[in-house]
Design a protein around this motif. Structure first.
Motif, PDB file in Angstrom:
ATOM      1  N   GLY A  24       0.745  -1.205  -0.058  1.00 23.61           N
ATOM      2  CA  GLY A  24      -0.046  -0.042  -0.077  1.00 23.61           C
ATOM      3  C   GLY A  24       0.759   1.296   0.061  1.00 23.61           C
ATOM      4  N   SER A  25       1.922   1.180   0.790  1.00 21.30           N
ATOM      5  CA  SER A  25       2.978   2.503   0.676  1.00 21.30           C
ATOM      6  C   SER A  25       3.533   2.539  -0.569  1.00 21.30           C
ATOM      7  N   ALA A  26       3.986   1.255  -1.224  1.00 21.17           N
ATOM      8  CA  ALA A  26       4.814   1.406  -2.457  1.00 21.17           C
ATOM      9  C   ALA A  26       4.030   1.816  -3.617  1.00 21.17           C
ATOM     10  N   VAL A  27       2.584   1.127  -3.753  1.00 12.94           N
ATOM     11  CA  VAL A  27       1.947   1.436  -4.947  1.00 12.94           C
ATOM     12  C   VAL A  27       1.225   2.619  -4.655  1.00 12.94           C
ATOM     13  N   GLY A  28       1.290   3.486  -5.521  1.00 12.83           N
ATOM     14  CA  GLY A  28       0.533   4.854  -5.157  1.00 12.83           C
ATOM     15  C   GLY A  28       1.044   5.813  -6.537  1.00 12.83           C
ATOM     16  N   LEU A  29       0.720   7.263  -6.376  1.00  8.04           N
ATOM     17  CA  LEU A  29       0.877   8.024  -7.218  1.00  8.04           C
ATOM     18  C   LEU A  29       2.093   7.881  -8.276  1.00  8.04           C
ATOM     19  N   GLY A  30       3.087   7.496  -7.448  1.00 10.73           N
ATOM     20  CA  GLY A  30       4.524   7.206  -8.185  1.00 10.73           C
ATOM     21  C   GLY A  30       4.290   6.237  -9.222  1.00 10.73           C
ATOM     22  N   ASN A  31       3.425   5.234  -9.088  1.00 11.62           N
ATOM     23  CA  ASN A  31       3.601   4.266 -10.140  1.00 11.62           C
ATOM     24  C   ASN A  31       2.545   4.542 -11.416  1.00 11.62           C
ATOM     25  N   TYR A 111       3.439  17.798  -1.452  1.00  8.06           N
ATOM     26  CA  TYR A 111       3.012  17.914  -2.978  1.00  8.06           C
ATOM     27  C   TYR A 111       2.118  16.796  -3.362  1.00  8.06           C
ATOM     28  N   TYR A 112       2.366  15.756  -2.479  1.00  6.68           N
ATOM     29  CA  TYR A 112       1.704  14.475  -2.853  1.00  6.68           C
ATOM     30  C   TYR A 112       0.233  14.553  -2.744  1.00  6.68           C
ATOM     31  N   SER A 113      -0.094  15.225  -1.614  1.00  4.86           N
ATOM     32  CA  SER A 113      -1.434  15.579  -1.384  1.00  4.86           C
ATOM     33  C   SER A 113      -2.172  16.471  -2.434  1.00  4.86           C
ATOM     34  N   PHE A 244      13.603   4.895  -5.911  1.00  4.06           N
ATOM     35  CA  PHE A 244      13.477   4.892  -4.297  1.00  4.06           C
ATOM     36  C   PHE A 244      11.821   5.432  -4.058  1.00  4.06           C
ATOM     37  N   PHE A 245      11.511   6.509  -4.831  1.00  8.77           N
ATOM     38  CA  PHE A 245      10.296   6.809  -4.699  1.00  8.77           C
ATOM     39  C   PHE A 245       9.162   5.918  -4.698  1.00  8.77           C
ATOM     40  N   THR A 246       9.192   4.954  -5.778  1.00  6.79           N
ATOM     41  CA  THR A 246       8.064   4.229  -6.181  1.00  6.79           C
ATOM     42  C   THR A 246       8.172   3.213  -5.022  1.00  6.79           C
ATOM     43  N   LEU A 247       9.476   2.794  -4.532  1.00  5.75           N
ATOM     44  CA  LEU A 247       9.414   1.737  -3.551  1.00  5.75           C
ATOM     45  C   LEU A 247       9.326   2.321  -1.855  1.00  5.75           C
ATOM     46  N   SER A 248       9.032   3.580  -1.956  1.00  4.56           N
ATOM     47  CA  SER A 248       8.924   4.137  -0.705  1.00  4.56           C
ATOM     48  C   SER A 248      10.443   4.047   0.393  1.00  4.56           C
ATOM     49  N   LEU A 249      11.299   4.044  -0.424  1.00  2.81           N
ATOM     50  CA  LEU A 249      12.660   3.998   0.249  1.00  2.81           C
ATOM     51  C   LEU A 249      13.568   4.944   0.453  1.00  2.81           C
ATOM     52  N   GLY A 250      14.296   4.915   1.619  1.00  2.00           N
ATOM     53  CA  GLY A 250      15.249   6.232   1.804  1.00  2.00           C
ATOM     54  C   GLY A 250      14.923   7.107   2.712  1.00  2.00           C
ATOM     55  N   MET A 251      13.804   7.014   3.318  1.00  2.00           N
ATOM     56  CA  MET A 251      13.210   7.932   4.397  1.00  2.00           C
ATOM     57  C   MET A 251      12.538   7.458   5.256  1.00  2.00           C
ATOM     58  N   GLY A 252      12.598   5.939   5.699  1.00  2.00           N
ATOM     59  CA  GLY A 252      12.045   5.585   6.909  1.00  2.00           C
ATOM     60  C   GLY A 252      10.849   5.108   7.191  1.00  2.00           C
ATOM     61  N   ALA A 253       9.898   5.145   5.709  1.00  2.00           N
ATOM     62  CA  ALA A 253       8.532   4.445   5.944  1.00  2.00           C
ATOM     63  C   ALA A 253       8.632   3.226   5.692  1.00  2.00           C
ATOM     64  N   ILE A 254       9.429   2.433   5.179  1.00  2.00           N
ATOM     65  CA  ILE A 254       9.386   1.140   5.132  1.00  2.00           C
ATOM     66  C   ILE A 254       9.964   0.580   6.403  1.00  2.00           C
TER      67      ILE A 254
HETATM   68  N1  PFF Z   1       5.935   4.993  -2.897  1.00  2.00           N
HETATM   69  C1  PFF Z   1       4.937   5.800  -3.155  1.00  2.00           C
HETATM   70  C2  PFF Z   1       4.275   5.927  -4.744  1.00  2.00           C
HETATM   71  O1  PFF Z   1       4.941   5.473  -5.439  1.00  2.00           O
HETATM   72  O2  PFF Z   1       3.500   6.715  -4.805  1.00  2.00           O
HETATM   73  C3  PFF Z   1       5.353   7.310  -2.647  1.00  2.00           C
HETATM   74  C4  PFF Z   1       6.145   7.450  -1.531  1.00  2.00           C
HETATM   75  C5  PFF Z   1       5.282   6.903  -0.298  1.00  2.00           C
HETATM   76  C6  PFF Z   1       7.443   7.578  -1.367  1.00  2.00           C
HETATM   77  C7  PFF Z   1       6.222   6.595   0.783  1.00  2.00           C
HETATM   78  C8  PFF Z   1       8.118   7.563  -0.337  1.00  2.00           C
HETATM   79  C9  PFF Z   1       7.516   7.140   1.069  1.00  2.00           C
HETATM   80  F1  PFF Z   1       7.971   7.134   2.062  1.00  2.00           F
END
Ligand code: PFF
Length: 469
Positions: A24-31, A111-113, A244-254
């Motif tokens: 749910g975190s990974a799949v989002g607007l990024g994809n 900005y995501y919002s 990184f963005f698409t997998l939600s990596l690099g900032m602690g979310a995962i």
């Molecule tokens: N992975 C999300 C997307 O692809 O839309 C965006 C995202 C979520 C980036 C959480 C970073 C994060 F920590």
């Protein structure tokens, strides 16, 4: 062996719950929104290839590392880093990695919002039949009308932020698991429907070849303002950042989601599954969108509005389009929602842990600050979109996106790799990953120690022009 810790904030009900939440975190607007538009802007196939390589040799190893650190620390990323650094006898400065992650999450969500707000707005437009029989020009002007109106963008941004913070305040586990369990598969099926529509357009082959035929010239050369083609490395950096963005990596979310992971679950397998699902969704979105772009004579490099200008054409012409379209934008909003939640989770858990406040209080303050910054992005599509307001040819939104997705996430990932590969003892890694000291562990250890950091540094050094091929 470290003593077994429990997270203060609860635990997933099982491995599946984690898979669902992390997906749910990974799949989002990024994809669905970002991948097609940046692929379009960066020439197609070669960009996709670089992105896929980044996922395989950088993204997956870092995901494994992040989940592992999270589960071992069982706290907010900042406190996890502090704790693990202490246990491993390393500098307490590693906690700043947690700090940087929280800041990145806050900046991204602002900005995501706003973009998620576009998806919300489109639910109502599609449901009202606005797109029935729409032409490419028509879809284009409906989109411009939306983004040129700051009031409407602000209203949708506000609604989305409230939605996000309500879930965060209640604790991520209630509701999130259920939402992802049913809605993600539904989103997947709808993407297949859209690919089915794209197959029947005249440009399916053209779309596929744009997506999968690497053309490195198109990747590495761009026209400057005077129309002269110039060599640029930025697209490679963009592809890396997007991995990184698409997998939600690099900032602690995962990492924070990993901290709720039960003891027994296999981290490596789970991470690979999540990365594969995420990649599949992005590729399907591309396969749906580019044939529509070419069949309608649209511009692949149209920018951030690409899916909002192309998918309505499909919905406007397929049988049951208003229904499918509405459903699609509802699901897209959900996908964005489940990602947005993970963007603030590190900051909210940290406030709860270190400042003795409750989740509701923490959510309100983090949400308000994020909302406020989001106004900058709202305005960057209208009142402050002009060149006089740009820096390095980028609007406020572009700058934020560049700073976070292209700079902060890869750097965050680099330090995560360095910590897991060089600061943690090998035994600690082995103990937490529980995959035995076999080939798979050795492969991961090699990638995280050498390949991943080297690749990130190389792409960066190239970008700042220190080394050039
Ligand atoms: N992975 C999300 C997307 O692809 O839309 C965006 C995202 C979520 C980036 C959480 C970073 C994060 F920590």
């Amino acid at each position: 062996m470290a003593e077994k810790r429990e997270s203060l904030h609860g635990q997933w009900s099982g491995r599946w719950a984690f898979v669902l939440a992390a997906t749910g975190s990974a799949v989002g607007l990024g994809n669905i929104w970002k991948f097609p538009y940046i692929t379009g802007e960066n020439g197609g196939g070669a960009f996709v290839l670089v992105y896929l390589i980044c996922i395989a040799i950088i993204g997956i190893p870092i995901m494994i590392a992040e989940v592992m650190l999270g589960r071992r620390g069982r706290r907010s990323p900042l406190n996890t880093m502090r704790q693990l650094a202490r246990e491993e006898g390393r500098s307490p400065h590693w906690q700043y990695l947690g700090w940087a992650g929280m800041v990145a999450g806050f900046l991204i969500l602002s900005y995501y919002s706003v973009i998620a707000g576009w998806a919300l707005a489109y639910i109502f437009r599609t449901a009202a039949g606005t797109f029935t029989g729409v032409t490419a020009d028509g879809a284009g002007s409906i989109f411009s009308e939306l983004v040129s109106d700051p009031e409407r963008l602000l209203a949708w941004h506000t609604i989305f932020m409230v939605m996000t913070m309500v879930v965060v305040a209640r604790g991520v586990r209630s509701g999130l698991e259920q939402a992802v369990r049913y809605l993600m598969p539904a989103l997947f099926v709808l993407l297949l429907v859209l690919v089915g529509y794209a197959m029947n357009t005249v440009a399916f082959d053209e779309g596929l070849s744009f997506l999968f035929n690497p053309d490195f010239h198109a990747l590495l050369y761009k026209e400057d303002a005077t129309g002269v083609e110039r060599w640029t490395w930025e697209p490679v950096l963009t592809a890396l950042g997007h991995a990184f963005f698409t997998l939600s990596l690099g900032m602690g979310a995962i990492m924070i989601y990993g901290s709720y992971l039960p003891e027994r679950a296999s981290i490596a397998k789970t991470s690979v599954v999540i990365a594969l699902m995420d990649t599949l969704v992005a590729l399907l979105a591309g396969m749906a969108i580019f044939p529509i772009v070419f069949a309608n004579g649209l511009e692949a490099g149209a920018g951030a509005g690409l899916i909002f200008q192309t998918l309505p054409i499909a919905f406007g012409h397929m049988p049951g389009g208003a229904f499918f379209g509405t459903l699609f934008f509802i699901l897209l909003t959900f996908a964005a929602w489940t990602s947005a939640i993970s963007l603030v989770e590190p900051a909210v858990t940290w406030m709860v842990e270190n400042h003795g406040v409750n989740r509701i209080y923490a959510s309100v303050w983090v949400g308000l600050a994020t909302w406020l910054l989001g106004i900058g992005t709202v305005l960057s599509f209208n009142l402050i979109s002009g060149e006089e307001y740009q820096l390095f040819g980028k609007t406020f939104f572009d700058l934020l996106d560049f700073l976070t997705a292209t700079i902060m996430l890869p750097l965050g990932g680099l330090f995560i790799a360095l910590f897991a590969g060089w600061q943690m003892r090998r035994e600690s890694n082995l103990d937490e990953l529980k995959m035995g000291d076999g080939v798979m562990f050795q492969l991961w250890f090699f990638l995280i120690r050498y390949v991943t950091p080297f690749a990130v540094v190389l792409v960066f050094l190239n970008a700042i022009g220190i080394i050039t091929f």
